[in-house]
Design an enzyme around this catalytic site. Sequence first.
Site, PDB file in Angstrom:
ATOM      1  N   GLY A 507     -58.380 -57.188 -13.881  1.00  0.00           N
ATOM      2  CA  GLY A 507     -59.160 -56.397 -14.839  1.00  0.00           C
ATOM      3  C   GLY A 507     -60.298 -57.212 -15.403  1.00  0.00           C
ATOM      4  O   GLY A 507     -60.309 -58.436 -15.312  1.00  0.00           O
ATOM      5  N   SER A 510     -64.018 -57.693 -22.295  1.00  0.00           N
ATOM      6  CA  SER A 510     -65.210 -58.172 -22.985  1.00  0.00           C
ATOM      7  C   SER A 510     -65.348 -59.681 -22.945  1.00  0.00           C
ATOM      8  O   SER A 510     -66.444 -60.202 -23.022  1.00  0.00           O
ATOM      9  CB  SER A 510     -65.202 -57.692 -24.420  1.00  0.00           C
ATOM     10  OG  SER A 510     -63.974 -57.990 -25.005  1.00  0.00           O
ATOM     11  N   GLY A 512     -64.091 -61.759 -20.461  1.00  0.00           N
ATOM     12  CA  GLY A 512     -63.963 -62.391 -19.162  1.00  0.00           C
ATOM     13  C   GLY A 512     -63.102 -61.569 -18.234  1.00  0.00           C
ATOM     14  O   GLY A 512     -63.008 -60.353 -18.360  1.00  0.00           O
ATOM     15  N   VAL A 514     -59.396 -61.097 -15.778  1.00  0.00           N
ATOM     16  CA  VAL A 514     -57.991 -61.443 -15.622  1.00  0.00           C
ATOM     17  C   VAL A 514     -57.644 -61.419 -14.131  1.00  0.00           C
ATOM     18  O   VAL A 514     -57.900 -60.428 -13.448  1.00  0.00           O
ATOM     19  CB  VAL A 514     -57.084 -60.460 -16.385  1.00  0.00           C
ATOM     20  CG1 VAL A 514     -55.633 -60.839 -16.212  1.00  0.00           C
ATOM     21  CG2 VAL A 514     -57.443 -60.445 -17.851  1.00  0.00           C
ATOM     22  N   LYS A 528     -56.166 -65.341 -17.575  1.00  0.00           N
ATOM     23  CA  LYS A 528     -57.327 -64.760 -18.263  1.00  0.00           C
ATOM     24  C   LYS A 528     -58.397 -65.833 -18.374  1.00  0.00           C
ATOM     25  O   LYS A 528     -58.215 -66.838 -19.048  1.00  0.00           O
ATOM     26  CB  LYS A 528     -56.901 -64.283 -19.640  1.00  0.00           C
ATOM     27  CG  LYS A 528     -58.026 -63.710 -20.461  1.00  0.00           C
ATOM     28  CD  LYS A 528     -57.451 -63.107 -21.725  1.00  0.00           C
ATOM     29  CE  LYS A 528     -58.555 -62.660 -22.656  1.00  0.00           C
ATOM     30  NZ  LYS A 528     -58.012 -62.196 -23.930  1.00  0.00           N
ATOM     31  N   ASP A 623     -54.046 -51.561 -32.505  1.00  0.00           N
ATOM     32  CA  ASP A 623     -54.513 -50.849 -31.311  1.00  0.00           C
ATOM     33  C   ASP A 623     -53.361 -50.609 -30.347  1.00  0.00           C
ATOM     34  O   ASP A 623     -53.466 -50.847 -29.162  1.00  0.00           O
ATOM     35  CB  ASP A 623     -55.609 -51.675 -30.640  1.00  0.00           C
ATOM     36  CG  ASP A 623     -56.408 -50.860 -29.624  1.00  0.00           C
ATOM     37  OD1 ASP A 623     -57.018 -51.463 -28.732  1.00  0.00           O
ATOM     38  OD2 ASP A 623     -56.384 -49.628 -29.704  1.00  0.00           O
TER      39      ASP A 623
END
Length: 671
Positions: A507, A510, A512, A514, A528, A623
């Site tokens: 993925g 914002s 960087g 993964v 990550k 979140d």
Amino acid sequence: MNPKHSFMLYYVTIVSLLLLHYYVAMASILNITTDQSSLIAFKNHISQDPNNVLTKNWSHNTHVCNWVGITCGSSHHRVVSLNLSNMGLIGTVPPNLANLSFLNHLILPNNSFQGNLPYELASLHRLRTIDLRFNNLRGNIIASMFVSMTKLTTLSLAWNSFTGTTPCSLFNMTSLRILDFRGNNLWGSLPSNMFLSPSLEYVTFYGNKISGTLSSSVSNNSQQLRVVELRKNRMFGELPRNIFRHLPYLEVLSLSRNGFFGEIPDSLFSCKELWHLDLSNNNFTGNIPPGIGNLTHLKYIYLQSNNLEKLQGLMLSDNKLEGSIPSSLGNIVHLGDLSLAQNEFEGVIPESFGRLASLERLDLSKNNLSGVIPKSLESLLYLNYFNVSYNKLEGEIPHGGPFANFSVQSFIMNRGLCGASRLQFPECETTGRSRKTTAYIFLKYILPISSVATLLVLAFLSILKFQNHNKVLQNFEVDQAMARWRRISYYEIQQATDRFNGDNLLGIGSFGKVYKGVLSDGTNVAIKVFNLGLEGAFRSFDLECEVLRNIRHRNLTKIISSCSNLDFKALVMSYMVNGSLEKWLHSEDHSLSMIERINIVIDIAEAINYLHHGGSISIVHCDLKPSNILLDEDMVAHVTDFGIAKLLNGGNSMTHTLTLATIGYMAPGDV
Ligand SMILES: *[C@@H]1O[C@H](CO)[C@@H](O)[C@H](O)[C@H]1NC(C)=O
Ligand SMILES: *[C@@H]1O[C@H](CO)[C@@H](O)[C@H](O)[C@H]1NC(C)=O
Ligand SMILES: *[C@@H]1O[C@H](CO)[C@@H](O)[C@H](O)[C@H]1NC(C)=O
Ligand SMILES: *[C@@H]1O[C@H](CO)[C@@H](O)[C@H](O)[C@H]1NC(C)=O
Ligand SMILES: *[C@@H]1O[C@H](CO)[C@@H](O)[C@H](O)[C@H]1NC(C)=O
Ligand SMILES: *[C@@H]1O[C@H](CO)[C@@H](O)[C@H](O)[C@H]1NC(C)=O
Ligand SMILES: *[C@@H]1O[C@H](CO)[C@@H](O)[C@H](O)[C@H]1NC(C)=O
Ligand SMILES: *[C@@H]1O[C@H](CO)[C@@H](O)[C@H](O)[C@H]1NC(C)=O
Ligand SMILES: *[C@@H]1O[C@H](CO)[C@@H](O)[C@H](O)[C@H]1NC(C)=O
Ligand SMILES: *[C@@H]1O[C@H](CO)[C@@H](O)[C@H](O)[C@H]1NC(C)=O
Ligand SMILES: *[C@@H]1O[C@H](CO)[C@@H](O)[C@H](O)[C@H]1NC(C)=O
Ligand SMILES: CC(=O)N[C@H]1CO[C@H](CO)[C@@H](O)[C@@H]1O
């Protein structure tokens, strides 16, 4: 002839002869042999050459024009280019390089050259490129050193430790195209003629200490500018209204993290080529001019952390904006008209839109939005135009409030909408037959209720039983964890990810990317990698490490290791074989049994309880959503992505909240 005149004559003659002699001498002295001795002197100022490239290659037995990194001119056989990029060299730049009088390109990026840049280099008037990025050079930037280089097109001194006031006279140079001073310590203000250079295309002072205002001397000369980046400085003041009028080719403008205030000048919207606009973290107020709709190339727009709550209309339709719709848009409470139609937005319609109490028009048609239409929108009393056509929305169409009046035209071309029999959509299935609907109801109602119930029980238990042991146990666990948390090298990470192979990409977020990786001992991990070119990435990494010192729990994603050096930072986490809960809830080929669902709820509740009550610092996730719940091979749920979490100091002081950066995996595209 009067004596005074004859004295002048003698004087002029002698000076001319001396100058002539000097030039003749220079011409006879400087040849390829002197080039060679200059380079040998340069080599002698290199104290470490990790790969022995120069040590082996720059030898007296081979012609200097065959040395690695050296290029000679084809007719005059003098050295025209010195290019020693990425060699890990440690040393200083000696004045002898100034004898390479035919040098066109001085390219030494990504080494460890230290000390000052010798002023003698000013005599290299044939230089076209100076690229000294990523070194440890320091000292004052003396603009007069460069102004005699009348062919200089690229001056890149980024990521060193240069100091001094901004080299204003560089903006008078008519040859310069690229001016890159990122990551130094320059102060002072930018000159008012900054945009006047007829040749500049790219100018960045990102991450210095530049102060002062941005003034408006612009003319039709400054036509070439494509990139202006002044991010992370100390500039302030209002932007002059016409400042951007004369920059028709501007593509990237970043003024974020300064102290600019006042209105966003509408001349900005004459920059038709603009695709990246970052005005975030300033104090801009008022409206975004409607002209923003004219920026048809716009892909990224960052306006957060300003005072734009008074914004009344935001038209971003028919652009190429991508990623998820920022839920912070829900804070612009005076917004009356919001159009994000015909972009490439993905993800869900933010629940926070229910707070846009003045909203009259909402057009989200022709995007890639998924999930449900939030029921919170039923409270938008003034909403009289609503369009979510051509998306991938699903679930029940709300029927309360303004939804009573919307026609089928508001909802066409969505694959999974149901309800609203008035509009002839299929009835929503309430029994276990439809996984999606069950999942939705489950998430929307059962999950919160059971989480709360579990939380209450657990909180009660912890008060009752573990009141005294809690902290001791906590500290012990943390110490153990720190001991186990080993460092890992860049090389190991490179191996683990097969040189950051695109196939291993899990993925992009914002801060960087993964990657999936396999460590040398066979452990599957998610890595990550922080993109340090991005603002905030350093801070994000440091904060994550800080937080990881505070939390550790089996039902939170586990950090195995970290890698941190000056230009590379990464976190290594357990790899969650079964992906996110969202995938299980919203895709055709996955399903969860009721028992699995209940277990997942319990795991989440435990993790949240731990965050809230487990340590001396309480952490609020802020979140929690299915995409932030990851499932391991045993289907145990782990909470991840603390992108917007809050640390509550001492548990009750709401004023001292610290916004954390993402931990764990991030949801793709969480810009
Ligand atoms: C360069 O100049 C020096 C001294 O002026 C001379 O000794 C040498 O032979 C010259 N080398 C070449 C290659 O012309
Ligand atoms: C130096 O490097 C160049 C280019 O890689 C190569 O052609 C040359 O043979 C090398 N010379 C020596 C002495 O290693
Ligand atoms: C400098 O050398 C590096 C590595 O050999 C090469 O990738 C780069 O393109 C060169 N730069 C220029 C401007 O020639
Ligand atoms: C810097 O050089 C090192 C080798 O010395 C290399 O591994 C690294 O990728 C280079 N970094 C950049 C940004 O080019
Ligand atoms: C080369 O430069 C150094 C330092 O600037 C100077 O002392 C030396 O005389 C120069 N050598 C030649 C051959 O010009
Ligand atoms: C720029 O050019 C336009 C016409 O091409 C002219 O109207 C305008 O006055 C000029 N502006 C400046 C500042 O020279
Ligand atoms: C914005 O303005 C407020 C109040 O005037 C001030 O406290 C704050 O520091 C300013 N923010 C920036 C980024 O300049
Ligand atoms: C936007 O485009 C329209 C039509 O091309 C034009 O009339 C209007 O002046 C433009 N607005 C701005 C602010 O450039
Ligand atoms: C929508 O998303 C799908 C995959 O999720 C992608 O293939 C498609 O290109 C996207 N469409 C647009 C217009 O971005
Ligand atoms: C629906 O439309 C009618 C007539 O246009 C209007 O009177 C009524 O207030 C609207 N209802 C809602 C809930 O917006
Ligand atoms: C919503 O947008 C679509 C696509 O542009 C259009 O076909 C439809 O008529 C619009 N609906 C309304 C209510 O205007
Ligand atoms: C503290 C802890 O480990 N909590 C739970 C995490 O998830 C597993 C599987 O559901 C439970 O067994 C743990 O008790």
